[in-house]
Design a protein around this motif. Sequence first.
Motif, PDB file in Angstrom:
ATOM      1  N   ARG A  93       0.873  85.838  10.234  1.00 65.41           N
ATOM      2  CA  ARG A  93       0.049  86.720   9.383  1.00 65.41           C
ATOM      3  C   ARG A  93       0.055  86.196   7.958  1.00 65.41           C
ATOM      4  O   ARG A  93       1.079  85.736   7.475  1.00 65.41           O
ATOM      5  N   TYR A  94      -1.073  86.262   7.324  1.00 66.29           N
ATOM      6  CA  TYR A  94      -1.170  85.777   5.946  1.00 66.29           C
ATOM      7  C   TYR A  94      -1.764  86.852   5.057  1.00 66.29           C
ATOM      8  O   TYR A  94      -2.667  87.577   5.482  1.00 66.29           O
ATOM      9  N   LYS A  95      -1.275  86.911   3.839  1.00 61.51           N
ATOM     10  CA  LYS A  95      -1.871  87.822   2.854  1.00 61.51           C
ATOM     11  C   LYS A  95      -3.124  87.162   2.282  1.00 61.51           C
ATOM     12  O   LYS A  95      -3.315  85.958   2.414  1.00 61.51           O
ATOM     13  N   ALA A  96      -3.953  87.948   1.625  1.00 61.61           N
ATOM     14  CA  ALA A  96      -5.138  87.373   0.997  1.00 61.61           C
ATOM     15  C   ALA A  96      -4.698  86.288   0.018  1.00 61.61           C
ATOM     16  O   ALA A  96      -3.728  86.473  -0.714  1.00 61.61           O
TER      17      ALA A  96
ATOM     18  N   ILE B  36      -5.550  78.571  15.183  1.00 67.81           N
ATOM     19  CA  ILE B  36      -6.788  79.227  15.583  1.00 67.81           C
ATOM     20  C   ILE B  36      -6.856  80.534  14.813  1.00 67.81           C
ATOM     21  O   ILE B  36      -5.916  81.329  14.850  1.00 67.81           O
ATOM     22  N   MET B  37      -7.937  80.721  14.082  1.00 71.10           N
ATOM     23  CA  MET B  37      -8.083  81.914  13.257  1.00 71.10           C
ATOM     24  C   MET B  37      -8.285  83.106  14.187  1.00 71.10           C
ATOM     25  O   MET B  37      -9.189  83.101  15.019  1.00 71.10           O
ATOM     26  N   ARG B  38      -7.466  84.128  14.061  1.00 80.02           N
ATOM     27  CA  ARG B  38      -7.626  85.285  14.940  1.00 80.02           C
ATOM     28  C   ARG B  38      -8.390  86.406  14.231  1.00 80.02           C
ATOM     29  O   ARG B  38      -9.351  86.947  14.749  1.00 80.02           O
ATOM     30  N   THR B  39      -7.941  86.768  13.040  1.00 84.36           N
ATOM     31  CA  THR B  39      -8.716  87.734  12.247  1.00 84.36           C
ATOM     32  C   THR B  39      -8.799  87.200  10.834  1.00 84.36           C
ATOM     33  O   THR B  39      -7.979  86.388  10.422  1.00 84.36           O
ATOM     34  N   GLY B  40      -9.786  87.686  10.099  1.00 85.47           N
ATOM     35  CA  GLY B  40      -9.941  87.261   8.722  1.00 85.47           C
ATOM     36  C   GLY B  40     -10.654  85.926   8.632  1.00 85.47           C
ATOM     37  O   GLY B  40     -11.392  85.536   9.544  1.00 85.47           O
ATOM     38  N   SER B  41     -10.448  85.210   7.547  1.00 87.06           N
ATOM     39  CA  SER B  41     -11.121  83.928   7.363  1.00 87.06           C
ATOM     40  C   SER B  41     -10.363  83.130   6.311  1.00 87.06           C
ATOM     41  O   SER B  41      -9.435  83.633   5.698  1.00 87.06           O
ATOM     42  N   ALA B  42     -10.774  81.872   6.138  1.00 87.57           N
ATOM     43  CA  ALA B  42     -10.069  81.006   5.191  1.00 87.57           C
ATOM     44  C   ALA B  42     -11.044  80.018   4.572  1.00 87.57           C
ATOM     45  O   ALA B  42     -12.134  79.796   5.102  1.00 87.57           O
TER      46      ALA B  42
ATOM     47  N   ARG C 288      -7.020  68.036  12.287  1.00 85.25           N
ATOM     48  CA  ARG C 288      -7.228  66.646  11.907  1.00 85.25           C
ATOM     49  C   ARG C 288      -5.897  65.930  11.675  1.00 85.25           C
ATOM     50  O   ARG C 288      -5.024  66.444  10.993  1.00 85.25           O
ATOM     51  N   GLY C 289      -5.774  64.759  12.286  1.00 83.39           N
ATOM     52  CA  GLY C 289      -4.549  63.992  12.102  1.00 83.39           C
ATOM     53  C   GLY C 289      -3.429  64.404  13.035  1.00 83.39           C
ATOM     54  O   GLY C 289      -2.347  63.835  13.024  1.00 83.39           O
ATOM     55  N   LEU C 290      -3.705  65.389  13.865  1.00 86.08           N
ATOM     56  CA  LEU C 290      -2.672  65.926  14.742  1.00 86.08           C
ATOM     57  C   LEU C 290      -2.168  64.865  15.725  1.00 86.08           C
ATOM     58  O   LEU C 290      -1.036  64.902  16.155  1.00 86.08           O
ATOM     59  N   LEU C 291      -3.069  63.925  16.066  1.00 88.03           N
ATOM     60  CA  LEU C 291      -2.704  62.961  17.080  1.00 88.03           C
ATOM     61  C   LEU C 291      -2.014  61.742  16.492  1.00 88.03           C
ATOM     62  O   LEU C 291      -1.458  60.922  17.201  1.00 88.03           O
ATOM     63  N   GLU C 292      -2.085  61.616  15.159  1.00 90.45           N
ATOM     64  CA  GLU C 292      -1.416  60.473  14.541  1.00 90.45           C
ATOM     65  C   GLU C 292      -0.008  60.887  14.138  1.00 90.45           C
ATOM     66  O   GLU C 292       0.259  62.068  13.937  1.00 90.45           O
ATOM     67  N   ASP C 293       0.836  59.879  14.003  1.00 89.10           N
ATOM     68  CA  ASP C 293       2.177  60.189  13.499  1.00 89.10           C
ATOM     69  C   ASP C 293       2.113  60.241  11.984  1.00 89.10           C
ATOM     70  O   ASP C 293       1.398  59.470  11.344  1.00 89.10           O
ATOM     71  N   GLU C 294       2.872  61.128  11.405  1.00 88.53           N
ATOM     72  CA  GLU C 294       3.050  61.144   9.964  1.00 88.53           C
ATOM     73  C   GLU C 294       1.770  61.365   9.168  1.00 88.53           C
ATOM     74  O   GLU C 294       1.701  61.018   8.004  1.00 88.53           O
ATOM     75  N   ALA C 295       0.736  61.898   9.788  1.00 88.40           N
ATOM     76  CA  ALA C 295      -0.488  62.134   9.024  1.00 88.40           C
ATOM     77  C   ALA C 295      -0.248  63.259   8.022  1.00 88.40           C
ATOM     78  O   ALA C 295       0.560  64.140   8.256  1.00 88.40           O
ATOM     79  N   LYS C 296      -0.979  63.171   6.879  1.00 87.63           N
ATOM     80  CA  LYS C 296      -0.845  64.207   5.849  1.00 87.63           C
ATOM     81  C   LYS C 296      -2.094  65.080   5.829  1.00 87.63           C
ATOM     82  O   LYS C 296      -3.194  64.600   6.123  1.00 87.63           O
ATOM     83  N   ARG C 297      -1.944  66.334   5.454  1.00 85.56           N
ATOM     84  CA  ARG C 297      -3.101  67.222   5.322  1.00 85.56           C
ATOM     85  C   ARG C 297      -4.029  66.702   4.233  1.00 85.56           C
ATOM     86  O   ARG C 297      -3.576  66.413   3.117  1.00 85.56           O
ATOM     87  N   ALA C 298      -5.325  66.625   4.534  1.00 82.82           N
ATOM     88  CA  ALA C 298      -6.280  66.126   3.559  1.00 82.82           C
ATOM     89  C   ALA C 298      -6.870  67.256   2.726  1.00 82.82           C
ATOM     90  O   ALA C 298      -7.599  67.025   1.775  1.00 82.82           O
ATOM     91  N   ALA C 299      -6.576  68.473   3.107  1.00 82.05           N
ATOM     92  CA  ALA C 299      -7.167  69.594   2.381  1.00 82.05           C
ATOM     93  C   ALA C 299      -6.232  70.794   2.463  1.00 82.05           C
ATOM     94  O   ALA C 299      -5.355  70.858   3.309  1.00 82.05           O
ATOM     95  N   THR C 300      -6.448  71.720   1.553  1.00 85.12           N
ATOM     96  CA  THR C 300      -5.669  72.950   1.551  1.00 85.12           C
ATOM     97  C   THR C 300      -6.463  74.044   2.249  1.00 85.12           C
ATOM     98  O   THR C 300      -7.671  74.162   2.033  1.00 85.12           O
ATOM     99  N   ILE C 301      -5.790  74.829   3.074  1.00 87.48           N
ATOM    100  CA  ILE C 301      -6.481  75.923   3.756  1.00 87.48           C
ATOM    101  C   ILE C 301      -5.832  77.222   3.336  1.00 87.48           C
ATOM    102  O   ILE C 301      -4.606  77.364   3.393  1.00 87.48           O
ATOM    103  N   ARG C 302      -6.656  78.128   2.848  1.00 89.32           N
ATOM    104  CA  ARG C 302      -6.129  79.341   2.248  1.00 89.32           C
ATOM    105  C   ARG C 302      -6.873  80.547   2.808  1.00 89.32           C
ATOM    106  O   ARG C 302      -8.102  80.527   2.933  1.00 89.32           O
ATOM    107  N   ALA C 303      -6.121  81.602   3.122  1.00 90.98           N
ATOM    108  CA  ALA C 303      -6.752  82.824   3.638  1.00 90.98           C
ATOM    109  C   ALA C 303      -7.591  83.462   2.534  1.00 90.98           C
ATOM    110  O   ALA C 303      -7.188  83.468   1.375  1.00 90.98           O
TER     111      ALA C 303
END
Lengths: 810, 272
Positions: A493-496, A512-518, A543-558
């Motif tokens: 669960r995430y706060k706004a 997988i987003m269940r409720t709300g949005s980001a 993205r990058g899940l299949l590679e080793d040591e991949a870094k997030r290219a973006a920030t995801i925020r609720a």
Amino acid sequence: MTEHYKVAIIGSGPGGLSAAITAADQGLSHVLLERTNHLSDTIFKYQKGKKVMAHPMRLPLQGSMPFEEGFREGILDNWNVAAEKSGANIRLNAEVKKMSGERGSFQLTLPGNEIITADEVILAIGLQGNLRKVPVPGADREWVQYQLDDPDAYQNERIAIIGAGDAGIENAIALASHNEVSIINRQPDFSRAKPGNVAAIEKAIRSGQIRAYANSAPARIDDKALILDTAEGQSIVPVDRIIARLGAIPPRKFLEEAGIKFPSDDPAAVPELSETYECNVPGLYIIGALAGFTLIKQAVNQGHEIIRRMAGDPIAPADEDLLQQRFESAFQGASVNAVLTYLREHVPILAGLTMLQLREVMLESTIARFRAGDVVFKRGDYTNSLWNIAEGTAHVLINEARPDMAVRIGEAEFFGEIGLISGRRRGATVVAGEASVMVEVPRRSMRRLQSSIKAIKVELDRVAMRRIIHTALARDRPISEIEDIIAGAELKRYKAFETICAEGELVDALYIMRTGSATVSRIDNGREVALNFIAAGSLFGERGLLEDEAKRAATIRATVASEAVRIDASVIRGSMERMPELRGIFEKAVQSQLDQTVHSALARAGQRVGGTDGSAVTAFLVNQGVGEATNAFIIDEGLCTRCGNCESACASTHDGISRVNRDAGPRAMSVLLPVACRHCENPHCMTDCPVDAITRAPTGEVFINQNTCIGCSNCANNCPYGVINMVDPTSGHKEHQNWLTWLLDSVGLPTPAPKPHDHNAPHATKAVKCDLCKDTGGSPACVAACPTGAAIRVAPETYMAWVRDGRGRS
Amino acid sequence: MWKDAYYGKVALILSVAAIFFYLIDHPSGVPNGGSWLGYTYGTVGFGLIGWLAWFGIRRRRYGGQGPLEGWMSAHVYLGIALIVVATLHTGFRFHWNVHTLAYVLMAIVIVSGIFGAYTFLRYPAMMTANRAGSTLKTMSAELAGLDQSCRDLALTFDDETAALVVAATQDFGGRFTFREIFLGRSVNLVEGATGGAIARLRDQVGGVGNAQPAEVLPLVQNLTKRATVVVKMRRDWRYRAQMLLWRAIHVPLTIALVLALTIHVFAVFYYR
Ligand SMILES: Cc1cc2nc3c(=O)[nH]c(=O)nc-3n(C[C@H](O)[C@H](O)[C@H](O)COP(=O)(O)OP(=O)(O)OC[C@H]3O[C@@H](n4cnc5c(N)ncnc54)[C@H](O)[C@@H]3O)c2cc1C
Ligand code: SF4
Ligand code: SF4
């Protein structure tokens, strides 16, 4: 010598009063204890001249207490007369401060430590609670009040409002035009209130209309003066009147001290009651609003029914005939009890309910029979009830072109829980697999059940999680093949505005987003650039899940309070071999990554050309909660000629009352978010409408049924965007078009003002808001009437595109 | 832009076609409205005027008729094309009669309309920038607050100064002039009562009175602040006035045009 009664009734609202009148009729030894100095305080406090509705219309009224649709004054008069005539034993100014004991030995403590004893107790104290008083010396002066009925009754006074919640702010603003108003706030700011109110009060303070004392609390009330403790020491506010709006103390504590148990901590939870309204304390009965029955007629009936049973002359519950009718089409001729028993045996979700809860739920639910192939609901519908299969099967057509791949749902299972939870459109069409009996429980009942019965919530969440993962990752395989993935998933669960994953972090999970949005955003040349929008139901972070040591290219925020299913990277990697098609999902993701690169290039271009890039606009919209909208009204003020056509169009297609306030909404750059309904994914307004007058149409519009609305304001208080107005729907100024007004208007002159509406006449106040013009056929009148295309109505997914097009930044 | 200026293209094709046929046509005698081609232009022009005028009614009919934005776009482009069609219809022959009157009225209506379209393109964004997130209501509340505090502060000065300050709080820059509305000359509050009050306050320091700068400064600041708010509000009114005033020509002359046109058509057929 303490007085002793067979039954003590606490609270003289419709429930308690009806019980007392019946007790007097039946000659049962009784006393009715009322806190205030008049009967039925909740109704007493309704607005003057309010029309009181007698819903549910079809429910018959039992007992001799009169009640039918009418105006507040008339109803109170009738009740006073009926109480008098019946000879009921009533004690006013008798607040029950403490209660203890059980059947045969109840002890009630009244003011002055007087004790009353009784064999049985009926609690009918409603939900309004006790208004919180100003806890300082001098608060008993008569010009210290806790309510404001008519702001226009005060002129040229110095008024201090204590309390900076919504009620306090609204009172302060209503009084400010004719009085010298100050508002006393314990907090440094107004963050407790609705955004609309915050904006309004801050504006009024900035313009000097209202004086604010922040970080301040009352210390003492003297003659014509309020003494405050502030951060800088004591300060004196000269006043003629004090209005304290400190909220009410919910009765819960009082109840728990008496030994009453609540099934959960959820503030909406009601105590568990037997079929005869008895709670866990033997001999203690709870009726009316406190028992979760929100309407007057229900309370009246319950009061009557309970006393009849005590007097040894029981009657069938008032809803018996209604239930019989509801069951008629599916179970012709069966008795109500037989059907209820059948439901308990065949629908596991309903098995744990008390008989009383089950009756209540079934009054609102439908039992339907389907033939094989009948459509239950369609993909894309905005319905969000829960469907339970009592007999038969249902087929979920995940892929409409391949009915053979439909997911089969069997007896005693349910479906539709994803729509129920997320509030989004139905993700798939469902048809009956064979001749079936299904029970449709509406969202409102389900929400109530979830808050009072923990097991139901747990079960819904469990099944929803399985199915969400199944649809997102492996819809072409039987669910049994992904049990390991499901076992490795967790619900977060995430706060706004909380960060779900941050740019630069190691890619360690899929969501997988269940409720709300980001929102997806990236730091670009030192600025945060919004790239994309994630709606409920979408897969992200892959993205990058299949590679080793991949870094997030973006920030995801609720963007709003949200929930997401998190699946650890190791779980996915472990399943790769077995399920090669997962790779396809990630490749699609690479494609959308390409899109994102294009978007960020566009955003940069926008920055060069327009000075600001779109992300400031996006950030503004997200901060204003547009993330939970399905259809928000936005005006591009760079194009808006301020002609007011949108408002006039709304008024003229809606009984002369506009549901848009173009002047009031928040603005940034050239984007204006007028105060108008956003048709939220999970409409806050729908949470506790006592008559279920607010509905979401299958096509998505959230609308209010004017015929059933009783004007209780619950929805207006619940909507965080302040878009619901409580007005008399007949007070609208039906625009009177003739050649003269046409000509005046065409050359830009004002048309004659309408006759002011008389607010003191008896009237029915109802909740009024935007319905997206669902009954006029076309697109919303506001948007259609805008000559320059400045006004649009969009879903968050589309406004991102709108902003990328360079709009809203002039 | 409505559907990539779809009606702009329609209007362009209409105009080019009209000019093309005009050039290749060799009527017997002078070109005039009575030739076969002339009648065609006349009929098209008549239809266009009727349809364009209908917009005035359509504008106030709400609900279920498709977006007004498309109508608006068509109204502008086809209105401009009308100039071409109607001019060709006259065959460039003008006289002191009702026929030419109709043409002149039409020309004024179209020119005023073009001006209106220009204001619609130009002012909304300027208005937004000028308001800077505020609204007229907020601005007037702000002004009322500033005025109140100016008057309060003025109480500590001598009567004459106080009177000047009070006068300054009633200084809204006088009446609107044509120059201000259409040529954008801003009012100059410094020359009026506001300037007077500020000058007097300056004199208080070391001059007439012997006030300390710290006593005078807040009042001068508030007076200047209120002057900027007044200028802002006037600018807002000016933009709105521009977006409205052209209609005072456009609409009544459209009505006159429809009348003149009726007479023109009637005269043509009755007296031919
Ligand atoms: C604005 C508004 C409009 C509404 N409009 C309608 C409508 O049109 N139609 C409709 O059917 N319903 C309407 N309702 C709902 C309706 O008012 C309630 O359902 C109904 O009043 C509940 O009755 P009750 O007997 O349970 O409790 P209440 O009516 O709340 O009565 C409780 C009584 O108990 C007293 N009390 C509380 N604590 C104590 C104590 N410790 N000791 C002694 N006495 C105590 C209170 O003073 C009060 O008199 C509306 C509600 C609101 C807020
Ligand atoms: S009324 Fe308020 S809460 Fe309800 S859908 Fe509209 S914006 Fe959302
Ligand atoms: S005011 Fe709102 S919550 Fe109350 S009955 Fe009407 S629609 Fe329902």
